[in-house]
Design a protein around this motif. Sequence first.
Motif, PDB file in Angstrom:
ATOM      1  N   TRP A 103      -4.900  -0.991  -0.538  1.00 53.10           N
ATOM      2  CA  TRP A 103      -5.352   0.282  -1.107  1.00 53.10           C
ATOM      3  C   TRP A 103      -4.212   0.985  -1.836  1.00 53.10           C
ATOM      4  O   TRP A 103      -4.428   1.570  -2.901  1.00 53.10           O
ATOM      5  CB  TRP A 103      -5.906   1.174   0.006  1.00 53.10           C
ATOM      6  N   ALA A 104      -3.012   0.942  -1.263  1.00 52.12           N
ATOM      7  CA  ALA A 104      -1.859   1.562  -1.916  1.00 52.12           C
ATOM      8  C   ALA A 104      -1.558   0.872  -3.243  1.00 52.12           C
ATOM      9  O   ALA A 104      -1.253   1.530  -4.246  1.00 52.12           O
ATOM     10  CB  ALA A 104      -0.643   1.505  -0.996  1.00 52.12           C
ATOM     11  N   ALA A 105      -1.669  -0.464  -3.273  1.00 46.96           N
ATOM     12  CA  ALA A 105      -1.443  -1.200  -4.513  1.00 46.96           C
ATOM     13  C   ALA A 105      -2.478  -0.831  -5.569  1.00 46.96           C
ATOM     14  O   ALA A 105      -2.150  -0.669  -6.752  1.00 46.96           O
ATOM     15  CB  ALA A 105      -1.481  -2.708  -4.235  1.00 46.96           C
ATOM     16  N   ARG A 106      -3.717  -0.686  -5.144  1.00 48.17           N
ATOM     17  CA  ARG A 106      -4.763  -0.288  -6.090  1.00 48.17           C
ATOM     18  C   ARG A 106      -4.507   1.118  -6.623  1.00 48.17           C
ATOM     19  O   ARG A 106      -4.717   1.402  -7.811  1.00 48.17           O
ATOM     20  CB  ARG A 106      -6.121  -0.342  -5.407  1.00 48.17           C
ATOM     21  N   LEU A 107      -4.044   2.019  -5.756  1.00 43.51           N
ATOM     22  CA  LEU A 107      -3.741   3.382  -6.181  1.00 43.51           C
ATOM     23  C   LEU A 107      -2.700   3.397  -7.283  1.00 43.51           C
ATOM     24  O   LEU A 107      -2.786   4.185  -8.231  1.00 43.51           O
ATOM     25  CB  LEU A 107      -3.252   4.197  -4.979  1.00 43.51           C
ATOM     26  N   LEU A 108      -1.720   2.497  -7.169  1.00 41.47           N
ATOM     27  CA  LEU A 108      -0.653   2.425  -8.160  1.00 41.47           C
ATOM     28  C   LEU A 108      -0.996   1.494  -9.319  1.00 41.47           C
ATOM     29  O   LEU A 108      -0.145   1.222 -10.165  1.00 41.47           O
ATOM     30  CB  LEU A 108       0.642   1.949  -7.491  1.00 41.47           C
ATOM     31  N   ASN A 109      -2.226   0.986  -9.325  1.00 39.33           N
ATOM     32  CA  ASN A 109      -2.713   0.110 -10.394  1.00 39.33           C
ATOM     33  C   ASN A 109      -1.907  -1.181 -10.484  1.00 39.33           C
ATOM     34  O   ASN A 109      -1.670  -1.715 -11.570  1.00 39.33           O
ATOM     35  CB  ASN A 109      -2.686   0.830 -11.752  1.00 39.33           C
ATOM     36  N   LEU A 110      -1.498  -1.694  -9.340  1.00 42.92           N
ATOM     37  CA  LEU A 110      -0.808  -2.976  -9.305  1.00 42.92           C
ATOM     38  C   LEU A 110      -1.844  -4.094  -9.278  1.00 42.92           C
ATOM     39  O   LEU A 110      -2.916  -3.937  -8.699  1.00 42.92           O
ATOM     40  CB  LEU A 110       0.086  -3.077  -8.068  1.00 42.92           C
ATOM     41  N   PRO A 111      -1.534  -5.237  -9.871  1.00 38.18           N
ATOM     42  CA  PRO A 111      -2.508  -6.342  -9.934  1.00 38.18           C
ATOM     43  C   PRO A 111      -2.584  -7.127  -8.627  1.00 38.18           C
ATOM     44  O   PRO A 111      -2.592  -8.359  -8.625  1.00 38.18           O
ATOM     45  CB  PRO A 111      -1.970  -7.199 -11.081  1.00 38.18           C
ATOM     46  N   ILE A 112      -2.626  -6.432  -7.521  1.00 36.45           N
ATOM     47  CA  ILE A 112      -2.793  -7.047  -6.204  1.00 36.45           C
ATOM     48  C   ILE A 112      -4.121  -6.532  -5.672  1.00 36.45           C
ATOM     49  O   ILE A 112      -4.213  -5.422  -5.151  1.00 36.45           O
ATOM     50  CB  ILE A 112      -1.634  -6.680  -5.259  1.00 36.45           C
ATOM     51  N   LYS A 113      -5.148  -7.302  -5.839  1.00 28.90           N
ATOM     52  CA  LYS A 113      -6.509  -6.818  -5.627  1.00 28.90           C
ATOM     53  C   LYS A 113      -7.122  -7.235  -4.302  1.00 28.90           C
ATOM     54  O   LYS A 113      -8.180  -6.736  -3.931  1.00 28.90           O
ATOM     55  CB  LYS A 113      -7.414  -7.305  -6.767  1.00 28.90           C
ATOM     56  N   GLU A 114      -6.488  -8.159  -3.595  1.00 34.19           N
ATOM     57  CA  GLU A 114      -7.104  -8.643  -2.373  1.00 34.19           C
ATOM     58  C   GLU A 114      -6.072  -8.853  -1.280  1.00 34.19           C
ATOM     59  O   GLU A 114      -4.884  -9.078  -1.545  1.00 34.19           O
ATOM     60  CB  GLU A 114      -7.858  -9.949  -2.614  1.00 34.19           C
ATOM     61  N   ARG A 115      -6.535  -8.749  -0.061  1.00 31.27           N
ATOM     62  CA  ARG A 115      -5.704  -9.040   1.093  1.00 31.27           C
ATOM     63  C   ARG A 115      -5.674 -10.553   1.311  1.00 31.27           C
ATOM     64  O   ARG A 115      -6.720 -11.203   1.324  1.00 31.27           O
ATOM     65  CB  ARG A 115      -6.278  -8.344   2.333  1.00 31.27           C
ATOM     66  N   VAL A 116      -4.477 -11.093   1.465  1.00 23.45           N
ATOM     67  CA  VAL A 116      -4.331 -12.509   1.792  1.00 23.45           C
ATOM     68  C   VAL A 116      -3.754 -12.561   3.203  1.00 23.45           C
ATOM     69  O   VAL A 116      -2.534 -12.607   3.402  1.00 23.45           O
ATOM     70  CB  VAL A 116      -3.418 -13.233   0.784  1.00 23.45           C
ATOM     71  N   ALA A 117      -4.614 -12.513   4.183  1.00 20.41           N
ATOM     72  CA  ALA A 117      -4.185 -12.447   5.575  1.00 20.41           C
ATOM     73  C   ALA A 117      -3.592 -13.779   6.012  1.00 20.41           C
ATOM     74  O   ALA A 117      -4.111 -14.848   5.675  1.00 20.41           O
ATOM     75  CB  ALA A 117      -5.358 -12.074   6.475  1.00 20.41           C
ATOM     76  N   GLY A 118      -2.516 -13.703   6.791  1.00 16.14           N
ATOM     77  CA  GLY A 118      -1.895 -14.919   7.286  1.00 16.14           C
ATOM     78  C   GLY A 118      -2.847 -15.741   8.133  1.00 16.14           C
ATOM     79  O   GLY A 118      -2.853 -16.985   8.063  1.00 16.14           O
ATOM     80  N   ALA A 119      -3.668 -15.067   8.942  1.00 15.20           N
ATOM     81  CA  ALA A 119      -4.631 -15.785   9.781  1.00 15.20           C
ATOM     82  C   ALA A 119      -5.679 -16.495   8.929  1.00 15.20           C
ATOM     83  O   ALA A 119      -6.088 -17.625   9.233  1.00 15.20           O
ATOM     84  CB  ALA A 119      -5.304 -14.817  10.749  1.00 15.20           C
ATOM     85  N   SER A 264      -0.014   7.028  10.951  1.00 17.68           N
ATOM     86  CA  SER A 264       0.445   8.382  10.637  1.00 17.68           C
ATOM     87  C   SER A 264       1.691   8.350   9.761  1.00 17.68           C
ATOM     88  O   SER A 264       1.854   9.188   8.858  1.00 17.68           O
ATOM     89  CB  SER A 264       0.710   9.156  11.933  1.00 17.68           C
ATOM     90  N   ARG A 265       2.553   7.377  10.013  1.00 16.99           N
ATOM     91  CA  ARG A 265       3.755   7.287   9.197  1.00 16.99           C
ATOM     92  C   ARG A 265       3.427   6.845   7.777  1.00 16.99           C
ATOM     93  O   ARG A 265       4.024   7.345   6.813  1.00 16.99           O
ATOM     94  CB  ARG A 265       4.740   6.296   9.825  1.00 16.99           C
ATOM     95  N   LEU A 266       2.485   5.923   7.631  1.00 16.53           N
ATOM     96  CA  LEU A 266       2.078   5.496   6.295  1.00 16.53           C
ATOM     97  C   LEU A 266       1.500   6.668   5.518  1.00 16.53           C
ATOM     98  O   LEU A 266       1.727   6.804   4.313  1.00 16.53           O
ATOM     99  CB  LEU A 266       1.061   4.364   6.393  1.00 16.53           C
ATOM    100  N   LEU A 267       0.762   7.525   6.202  1.00 17.25           N
ATOM    101  CA  LEU A 267       0.204   8.702   5.540  1.00 17.25           C
ATOM    102  C   LEU A 267       1.317   9.606   5.027  1.00 17.25           C
ATOM    103  O   LEU A 267       1.258  10.095   3.888  1.00 17.25           O
ATOM    104  CB  LEU A 267      -0.704   9.464   6.511  1.00 17.25           C
ATOM    105  N   ARG A 268       2.352   9.818   5.851  1.00 13.94           N
ATOM    106  CA  ARG A 268       3.472  10.657   5.417  1.00 13.94           C
ATOM    107  C   ARG A 268       4.226  10.007   4.257  1.00 13.94           C
ATOM    108  O   ARG A 268       4.597  10.680   3.288  1.00 13.94           O
ATOM    109  CB  ARG A 268       4.426  10.901   6.581  1.00 13.94           C
ATOM    110  N   VAL A 269       4.439   8.700   4.361  1.00 18.94           N
ATOM    111  CA  VAL A 269       5.134   7.989   3.292  1.00 18.94           C
ATOM    112  C   VAL A 269       4.311   8.019   2.008  1.00 18.94           C
ATOM    113  O   VAL A 269       4.851   8.169   0.909  1.00 18.94           O
ATOM    114  CB  VAL A 269       5.422   6.534   3.713  1.00 18.94           C
ATOM    115  N   GLY A 270       2.983   7.908   2.156  1.00 17.92           N
ATOM    116  CA  GLY A 270       2.119   7.966   0.982  1.00 17.92           C
ATOM    117  C   GLY A 270       2.254   9.286   0.245  1.00 17.92           C
ATOM    118  O   GLY A 270       2.330   9.322  -0.984  1.00 17.92           O
ATOM    119  N   MET A 271       2.293  10.362   0.993  1.00 19.34           N
ATOM    120  CA  MET A 271       2.427  11.681   0.372  1.00 19.34           C
ATOM    121  C   MET A 271       3.823  11.871  -0.223  1.00 19.34           C
ATOM    122  O   MET A 271       3.982  12.489  -1.277  1.00 19.34           O
ATOM    123  CB  MET A 271       2.155  12.769   1.415  1.00 19.34           C
TER     124      MET A 271
END
Length: 395
Positions: A103-119, A264-271
């Motif tokens: 979601w953060a990548a999409r917000l910044l318009n980065l071409p990372i559109k999907e999660r590639v989970a290790g599992a 909560s920390r990601l929220l603070r870092v996001g702001m």
Amino acid sequence: MRGFEPNATMTDVETPRRQGPSSATNRHAWLDREVYALLGLPFDAVNMAQALAAVRHAVTAGERLFLTTPNTNFAMTALTNPSFRASVLHSDLCIIDGMPLVWAARLLNLPIKERVAGADLFERLLEEPGPTIKVYFFGGPDGAAAAACRAVNLRSGAMRCVGYQAPGYGGVDEMSSQRVIDAINACGPDMVVVALGAQKGQEWIMRNRDRLHAPVLTHLGAVVNFVANTISRAPHWMRRTGLEWVWRIMQEPHLWSRYLRDGSRLLRVGMGQLLPQLLRNRRALARTSGAEPTTALTIERRADAIVLTLQPSSTDAMVCALRKAFDEAMICDVAVEIDARQVTTLAPRVLGMLLVASVRLPGLRWLHPNHAPDIGQCANADTVPVPRTNDSENP
């Protein structure tokens, strides 16, 4: 500590022992990566198919692939742990394993559109046809690695488990003894899956990667439990919608505090970081809209160094020039000096390339790196020598 190889003892393994993955053929391969900076980490813009292809190529070609799959916990830990962050920077492939980061990548318009989970990546390697991949499990709760090893060999896919070790809860020093490393190498794995907890697992890989012969090294902590079926994965709809954390808490209640702390920390870092970065990116885009593409980079070649002077604002066009300059520096075996005094903002793609270069060019030096907030993300890497200047301080 226990070891297991189906239908073989340690001395009966028929697989020829590797002499270590090749590094000469892919020494400059990092220059071709499409990486974008997010929260101070370089993420590869790849989808699942590309990640699968990268792993399979590393196995068949015998080339080293240090695969890292940062989730929110990874990213938040990297903000305060320099050695942990350095392990991510040293990775050969860094894929987003966490919907909040997508979601953060999409917000910044980065071409990372999907999660590639290790599992998910491991499950695809396990189930899909392809070249045989010999896997070795290192770590996990008591009994999990053994169960995972047996489960893999009951499948009919291309993967085969050649061994495991359950080193318990000792320190990295104890887990890095020559006996431990020799036991892994003797099994001839193509892929070592580590499950020691993110920080300890990354440290263990960094400590031993030059001693391990397997081409693919990766920390996939929960994978051992998933394959062993000691913990079940969330339904697909929960993974797609970013609700897998709810399922994980139901399965492992002790995780609630970690998710609360990281969220909560990601929220603070996001702001504090992501929104200002978004505004800087938009202002830079507005300034360059309609203008001719420019490298925003000047190059001076000296006998002992290549000096790169970054201009006030950079765009993706700079990446090609950086690649050529870095490649030339490695071929000629000269240092690279980067003058960032004029920089006001860097495109995420440019910053991603600089982050990757910061741990791969031994002679890289930053001149006046703290004149721009973006540059500090590179300069803070503990493997990069940053000269102190009179007019600024290192953050």
